[in-house]
Enzyme design. Structure first.
Site, short mmCIF file in Angstrom:
data_model
loop_
_atom_site.label_atom_id
_atom_site.label_comp_id
_atom_site.label_asym_id
_atom_site.label_seq_id
_atom_site.Cartn_x
_atom_site.Cartn_y
_atom_site.Cartn_z
N THR A 122 0.82 -1.21 0.00
CA THR A 122 0.00 0.00 0.00
C THR A 122 0.85 1.26 0.00
O THR A 122 1.97 1.26 0.52
CB THR A 122 -0.88 0.01 1.27
OG1 THR A 122 -1.48 1.31 1.41
CG2 THR A 122 -0.09 -0.25 2.53
N TYR A 125 -1.82 0.39 10.04
CA TYR A 125 -2.11 -0.30 8.78
C TYR A 125 -0.86 -0.30 7.89
O TYR A 125 -0.41 -1.35 7.42
CB TYR A 125 -3.28 0.40 8.06
CG TYR A 125 -3.48 -0.09 6.66
CD1 TYR A 125 -3.93 -1.38 6.40
CD2 TYR A 125 -3.19 0.73 5.57
CE1 TYR A 125 -4.07 -1.83 5.10
CE2 TYR A 125 -3.34 0.29 4.27
CZ TYR A 125 -3.78 -1.00 4.04
OH TYR A 125 -3.93 -1.45 2.75
N1 UFG Z 1 -12.69 10.97 3.07
C1 UFG Z 1 -13.65 11.90 3.38
N2 UFG Z 1 -14.90 11.46 3.69
C2 UFG Z 1 -15.25 10.15 3.69
C3 UFG Z 1 -14.25 9.20 3.38
C4 UFG Z 1 -12.98 9.64 3.07
O1 UFG Z 1 -13.41 13.09 3.40
O2 UFG Z 1 -16.41 9.83 3.99
C5 UFG Z 1 -11.36 11.44 2.72
C6 UFG Z 1 -10.28 10.87 3.62
O3 UFG Z 1 -10.15 11.62 4.79
C7 UFG Z 1 -9.07 10.93 2.69
C8 UFG Z 1 -9.65 10.71 1.29
O4 UFG Z 1 -11.04 10.97 1.41
O5 UFG Z 1 -8.52 12.21 2.73
C9 UFG Z 1 -9.47 9.29 0.82
O6 UFG Z 1 -9.94 8.43 1.83
P1 UFG Z 1 -10.27 6.90 1.57
O7 UFG Z 1 -10.79 6.33 2.85
O8 UFG Z 1 -11.08 6.76 0.34
O9 UFG Z 1 -8.86 6.27 1.24
P2 UFG Z 1 -7.50 6.35 2.09
O10 UFG Z 1 -6.64 7.33 1.37
O11 UFG Z 1 -7.68 6.55 3.53
O12 UFG Z 1 -7.03 4.87 1.99
C10 UFG Z 1 -6.51 4.39 0.83
C11 UFG Z 1 -6.54 2.88 0.82
C12 UFG Z 1 -5.56 2.35 1.79
C13 UFG Z 1 -4.23 3.01 1.61
C14 UFG Z 1 -4.38 4.47 1.75
C15 UFG Z 1 -3.11 5.22 1.69
O13 UFG Z 1 -7.82 2.38 1.12
O14 UFG Z 1 -5.45 0.97 1.60
O15 UFG Z 1 -5.22 4.90 0.72
O16 UFG Z 1 -3.27 6.37 2.46
F1 UFG Z 1 -3.37 2.59 2.53
#
Ligand code: UFG
Length: 327
Positions: free
Chosen positions: A119, A143
């Protein structure tokens, strides 16, 4: 590519099931090993299926001894960053401990090739606008740390054993669904931004919350590199081919090399769905780096991988076609 016997852990999950579909269409002999804690049996469109837990080292070794795969692809993992901050041991057990069981079983069964779902979270808060594979690994959440440790185990085992080679694929933000609508994201708990935005458009959530608008980014919301799940599946096929042809270990970023802010994602989701769903800007979510964008040159150069769906609207549209069919 020569047809292979491939064991796929987590093949009933979101990304695993898309890889199973692609490799199944290519004619490989597949066996999925999944405990269905997050996945769905109906999402496995090809191959055999073993209902098993990676914690069950005996079943794992028996499955490998009976099937004799040429490659193992390891998708099964816990994946919610914020949950990992609250419950780190769950992540070290499910992601690190279970991977240790699996690698041990591969060594015991003389499996030569291993493809690992790593990741972008291994990088933490990068110091450059885009991160390449040589950037330092400084995860800011359990994670990411749980995955770094697996990469390290793979490196050490490959150094110690001539006949064990691996590819780690560091996924950025995977989204979208199969073009033919057969499979897509089906998590029991949806935390990803695109899925949540679409669920807000469907009225399943009263509103979409944007977590944090005071980041050091142009519009204050986090920037991510969104990659279509079928392009990621193609990266796995390319990794297998590389292991078969070159017999060397390597690590690759899987992203498009440019990012979108959360606000930009919301704009595209509203356009694709035609629904002006309510949006509320709230505080930051724990464990989120401000910007995570891949330098994706290496995977293009070494694996010859080229993205086919580098288009946020296409990604959101395929996810929306899938989501609309869900209850
Ligand atoms: N976000 C919101 N509202 C929501 C959900 C997400 O504002 O309801 C924001 C988060 O705070 C983040 C962005 O949207 O800034 C992306 O969030 P996601 O949950 O879609 O994805 P992540 O970036 O947290 O996670 C993904 C993968 C992980 C990986 C990670 C690396 O799912 O496996 O990217 O940071 F590790």
């Amino acid at each position: 590519m020569k047809k292979q016997k491939i064991l796929i852990t987590g093949g009933a999950g979101y990304i695993g099931s898309h890889v199973v579909k692609m490799l199944g269409e290519q004619g490989h002999d597949l066996l999925v090993y999944d405990n269905l804690s997050g996945g769905n049996r109906e999402a496995v469109l090809y191959g055999g299926f073993v209902l098993g837990d990676l914690a069950d080292a005996v079943l794992l070794k028996k499955t490998i001894a009976d099937f004799k795969p040429q490659a193992v692809m390891h998708f099964a993992a816990s994946i919610i960053v914020s949950e990992s901050v609250r419950d780190p041991l769950k992540y070290y057990r499910n992601n690190t401990g279970n991977a240790l069981n699996l690698i041990e079983a591969c060594v015991a069964g003389d499996v030569p090739h291993f493809v690992f779902s790593s990741t972008a979270a291994v990088y933490g808060i990068p110091s450059r606008a885009t991160v390449d594979e040589s950037s330092s690994l400084n995860p800011i959440n359990p994670y990411g740390a749980s995955k770094v440790m697996v990469e390290q185990m793979l490196r050490d085992v490959a150094l110690a054993r001539q006949n064990f080679k691996y590819v780690s694929l560091r996924y950025f933000n995977v989204a979208g669904a199969a073009k033919d609508g057969s499979i897509g994201q089906l998590y029991k708990e949806s935390t990803h931004i695109i899925t949540r935005a679409l669920k807000a458009a469907k009225g399943e959530f009263p509103r979409l919350q944007i977590f944090g608008n005071d980041y050091t980014t142009p519009d204050g919301t986090c920037i991510r590199d969104y990659i279509h799940v079928d392009d990621l599946a193609a990266a796995h096929a390319a990794a297998l081919e590389f292991l078969q042809a070159k017999g060397a270990s390597n690590v690759f970023n899987c992203g498009y090399g440019h990012g979108y802010s959360v606000r930009e994602v919301v704009t595209v989701a509203k356009k694709v769905t035609g629904v002006d769903f309510p949006v509320e800007e709230v505080g930051r979510r724990e464990g989120d780096p401000p910007t995570l964008v891949a330098n994706s040159e290496k995977i293009g150069k070494v694996l010859g991988w080229k993205p086919k769906y580098d288009d946020l609207e296409y990604i959101v549209r395929t996810a929306w076609e899938w989501e609309k069919k869900r209850k």
